[in-house]
Design a protein around this motif. Structure first.
Motif, PDB file in Angstrom:
ATOM      1  N   TYR A 149       3.916   6.140  -5.038  1.00  0.00           N
ATOM      2  CA  TYR A 149       4.159   6.233  -6.486  1.00  0.00           C
ATOM      3  C   TYR A 149       3.058   7.036  -7.169  1.00  0.00           C
ATOM      4  O   TYR A 149       3.339   7.893  -8.020  1.00  0.00           O
ATOM      5  N   GLN A 150       1.804   6.790  -6.813  1.00  0.00           N
ATOM      6  CA  GLN A 150       0.682   7.455  -7.462  1.00  0.00           C
ATOM      7  C   GLN A 150       0.541   8.923  -7.070  1.00  0.00           C
ATOM      8  O   GLN A 150       0.175   9.757  -7.894  1.00  0.00           O
ATOM      9  N   THR A 151       0.827   9.235  -5.807  1.00  0.00           N
ATOM     10  CA  THR A 151       0.611  10.606  -5.324  1.00  0.00           C
ATOM     11  C   THR A 151       1.840  11.499  -5.415  1.00  0.00           C
ATOM     12  O   THR A 151       1.714  12.719  -5.523  1.00  0.00           O
ATOM     13  N   GLU A 152       3.041  10.893  -5.379  1.00  0.00           N
ATOM     14  CA  GLU A 152       4.259  11.706  -5.327  1.00  0.00           C
ATOM     15  C   GLU A 152       5.239  11.421  -6.458  1.00  0.00           C
ATOM     16  O   GLU A 152       6.206  12.171  -6.636  1.00  0.00           O
ATOM     17  N   VAL A 174      10.639  12.608   4.705  1.00  0.00           N
ATOM     18  CA  VAL A 174       9.226  12.659   5.080  1.00  0.00           C
ATOM     19  C   VAL A 174       8.512  13.847   4.444  1.00  0.00           C
ATOM     20  O   VAL A 174       7.388  14.180   4.802  1.00  0.00           O
ATOM     21  N   GLY A 175       9.145  14.513   3.486  1.00  0.00           N
ATOM     22  CA  GLY A 175       8.483  15.573   2.745  1.00  0.00           C
ATOM     23  C   GLY A 175       7.296  15.011   1.978  1.00  0.00           C
ATOM     24  O   GLY A 175       7.394  13.946   1.382  1.00  0.00           O
ATOM     25  N   GLY A 176       6.163  15.714   1.994  1.00  0.00           N
ATOM     26  CA  GLY A 176       4.955  15.222   1.362  1.00  0.00           C
ATOM     27  C   GLY A 176       4.187  14.248   2.243  1.00  0.00           C
ATOM     28  O   GLY A 176       3.203  13.648   1.826  1.00  0.00           O
ATOM     29  N   PHE A 177       4.627  14.116   3.482  1.00  0.00           N
ATOM     30  CA  PHE A 177       4.077  13.145   4.420  1.00  0.00           C
ATOM     31  C   PHE A 177       3.553  13.869   5.665  1.00  0.00           C
ATOM     32  O   PHE A 177       3.422  13.297   6.724  1.00  0.00           O
ATOM     33  N   GLU A 178       3.276  15.187   5.479  1.00  0.00           N
ATOM     34  CA  GLU A 178       2.994  16.049   6.609  1.00  0.00           C
ATOM     35  C   GLU A 178       1.751  15.636   7.394  1.00  0.00           C
ATOM     36  O   GLU A 178       1.693  15.793   8.610  1.00  0.00           O
ATOM     37  N   HIS A 237       0.833  -1.203   0.000  1.00  0.00           N
ATOM     38  CA  HIS A 237       0.000   0.000   0.000  1.00  0.00           C
ATOM     39  C   HIS A 237       0.869   1.255   0.000  1.00  0.00           C
ATOM     40  O   HIS A 237       0.573   2.244  -0.686  1.00  0.00           O
ATOM     41  N   ALA A 238       1.961   1.224   0.769  1.00  0.00           N
ATOM     42  CA  ALA A 238       2.869   2.371   0.825  1.00  0.00           C
ATOM     43  C   ALA A 238       3.511   2.631  -0.533  1.00  0.00           C
ATOM     44  O   ALA A 238       3.571   3.780  -1.000  1.00  0.00           O
ATOM     45  N   VAL A 239       4.004   1.574  -1.191  1.00  0.00           N
ATOM     46  CA  VAL A 239       4.664   1.727  -2.494  1.00  0.00           C
ATOM     47  C   VAL A 239       3.696   2.301  -3.524  1.00  0.00           C
ATOM     48  O   VAL A 239       4.013   3.263  -4.241  1.00  0.00           O
ATOM     49  N   VAL A 240       2.499   1.735  -3.588  1.00  0.00           N
ATOM     50  CA  VAL A 240       1.505   2.182  -4.577  1.00  0.00           C
ATOM     51  C   VAL A 240       1.072   3.614  -4.303  1.00  0.00           C
ATOM     52  O   VAL A 240       1.011   4.447  -5.223  1.00  0.00           O
ATOM     53  N   THR A 241       0.788   3.927  -3.040  1.00  0.00           N
ATOM     54  CA  THR A 241       0.325   5.272  -2.682  1.00  0.00           C
ATOM     55  C   THR A 241       1.383   6.324  -2.970  1.00  0.00           C
ATOM     56  O   THR A 241       1.096   7.374  -3.560  1.00  0.00           O
ATOM     57  N   PRO A 260       7.745   8.579  -8.908  1.00  0.00           N
ATOM     58  CA  PRO A 260       8.836   7.637  -8.613  1.00  0.00           C
ATOM     59  C   PRO A 260      10.042   8.266  -7.913  1.00  0.00           C
ATOM     60  O   PRO A 260      10.743   7.586  -7.159  1.00  0.00           O
ATOM     61  N   LEU A 261      10.273   9.561  -8.143  1.00  0.00           N
ATOM     62  CA  LEU A 261      11.440  10.202  -7.524  1.00  0.00           C
ATOM     63  C   LEU A 261      11.310  10.338  -6.011  1.00  0.00           C
ATOM     64  O   LEU A 261      12.309  10.576  -5.324  1.00  0.00           O
ATOM     65  N   THR A 262      10.087  10.183  -5.489  1.00  0.00           N
ATOM     66  CA  THR A 262       9.902  10.302  -4.045  1.00  0.00           C
ATOM     67  C   THR A 262      10.671   9.233  -3.282  1.00  0.00           C
ATOM     68  O   THR A 262      11.041   9.427  -2.126  1.00  0.00           O
ATOM     69  N   PHE A 263      10.933   8.088  -3.948  1.00  0.00           N
ATOM     70  CA  PHE A 263      11.665   7.018  -3.286  1.00  0.00           C
ATOM     71  C   PHE A 263      13.144   7.370  -3.100  1.00  0.00           C
ATOM     72  O   PHE A 263      13.874   6.670  -2.389  1.00  0.00           O
ATOM     73  N   TYR A 264      13.575   8.445  -3.762  1.00  0.00           N
ATOM     74  CA  TYR A 264      14.973   8.879  -3.634  1.00  0.00           C
ATOM     75  C   TYR A 264      15.082  10.222  -2.926  1.00  0.00           C
ATOM     76  O   TYR A 264      16.090  10.915  -3.053  1.00  0.00           O
ATOM     77  N   ARG A 265      14.047  10.585  -2.154  1.00  0.00           N
ATOM     78  CA  ARG A 265      14.120  11.798  -1.342  1.00  0.00           C
ATOM     79  C   ARG A 265      15.271  11.674  -0.351  1.00  0.00           C
ATOM     80  O   ARG A 265      15.468  10.634   0.271  1.00  0.00           O
TER      81      ARG A 265
END
Length: 324
Positions: free
Chosen positions: A166-169, A246-250, A160-164, A171-176
């Motif tokens: 990826y869809q909302t933020e 945790v940016g975008g995870f406020e 659920h975390a990976v899909v959410t 693919p680059l969010t995984f390299y924040r």
């Protein structure tokens, strides 16, 4: 054992066995130090001052934080994000140690430098860690998200975390947080490997009579000391990485106090210094040093132990084959 040594009696451990020993070391170490890691991340992400005198501070001490997490979220909260954390540790351990062993052997074969040299271990250790970091950064981001979320949970499980995300933020969010991670991991890992090697040599010089009998204790002590020294010298970059991850995870952070949005590494550093003071760069240092001592000590301890075990098993099998 750590790093190529032409004088070592244990030379026949293959790259696959090094990867296995590194993975096993990472697995056992992660399971043992996960509670300290969760407390450290909570400290790093809290904007408010870590002080009991601050009424807005949810967390301010290791024991207080542990008690509060246990009371509010239950015992399993100390292993939040444990699945991605274990994937991270197993993968990181394998890639890091295989790369380090290969690089130190390359130095021995292609250069005139001594592979036990402090600088050689620093450079090879840093490069090995950078390689491993690039490989496992998405897992590190997932682990941080899980450890940082409160109740109710934003992510139900790993899928659920990976899909959410990826869809909302995207693919680059995984390299924040990758930039401060790479900047920090090179000197941190380099210092770990080089100080571990240096402290091992110092230990042998101070206590030569103990020989191989104190091997396991020596590995644990030298690894722990190397971890504390390395973490202290490079700590602010670990803080920057966690804040950026945790940016975008406020929305999931609201229950823990104030939240901030950062545009990048320099903006993150500037905001922390302006709003939290220079001491803010070292938030969570105490659990981080505890974690570094345990993590690095256990990592080298288990790695050397598993390598010796694999070598002993191979040697035993080879002896039986010759007798047969």
């Amino acid at each position: 054992m750590v790093g190529y040594d032409p004088k070592s009696e244990v030379k026949s451990v293959s790259a696959a066995e090094v990867a296995l020993a590194g993975s096993a070391s990472g697995f056992v170490t992660r399971a043992l130090i996960s509670p300290v890691d969760v407390i450290k991340i909570r400290f790093q992400l809290q904007i408010e001052q870590l002080s009991p005198r601050n009424p807005l501070a949810k967390y301010y001490g290791i024991l207080q934080t542990a008690h509060r997490i246990l009371h509010e979220e239950g015992l399993t909260a100390f292993w939040k994000g444990h699945v991605p954390a274990q994937l991270l540790s197993v993968s990181y351990g394998a890639v890091q140690f295989v790369t380090f062993e290969c690089l130190t052997e390359l130095v021995h074969n292609a250069t005139p430098y001594n592979t036990r040299n402090f600088i050689v271990h620093f450079v090879c250790g840093g490069l090995a860690a950078c390689t491993a970091t690039m490989t496992v950064q998405p897992l590190d981001t997932l682990r941080t998200r899980f450890a940082a979320q409160g109740e109710p949970k934003v992510y139900r499980n790993l899928r659920h975390a990976v899909v959410t995300m990826y869809q909302t933020e995207g693919p680059l969010t995984f390299y924040r947080g990758l930039t401060p991670t790479i900047i920090a991991v090179f000197p941190y890992a380099g210092l770990q490997f080089s100080f571990y090697n240096l402290l091992q040599q110092l230990y042998k010089w101070v206590m030569p009579s103990e020989g191989m009998n104190a091997g396991n204790v020596k590995n644990l002590v030298c690894g722990s000391c190397a971890g504390v020294i390395s973490k202290t010298l490079t700590y602010p970059f670990d803080l920057f990485k966690k804040r950026l991850q945790v940016g975008g995870f406020e929305q999931a952070r609201a229950a823990f106090g104030q939240v901030r949005t950062y545009k990048g590494l320099m903006d993150c550093a500037g905001q922390i210094v302006r709003e939290e003071g220079p001491v803010g760069l070292f938030k969570g240092l105490s659990p981080s040093l505890l974690k570094a001592a345990l993590s690095t000590g256990f990592t080298f301890f288990w790695y050397e132990l598993f390598c010796n075990l694999l070598y002993a098993l191979k040697d035993t099998g080879s002896t039986k084959g010759q007798e047969g």
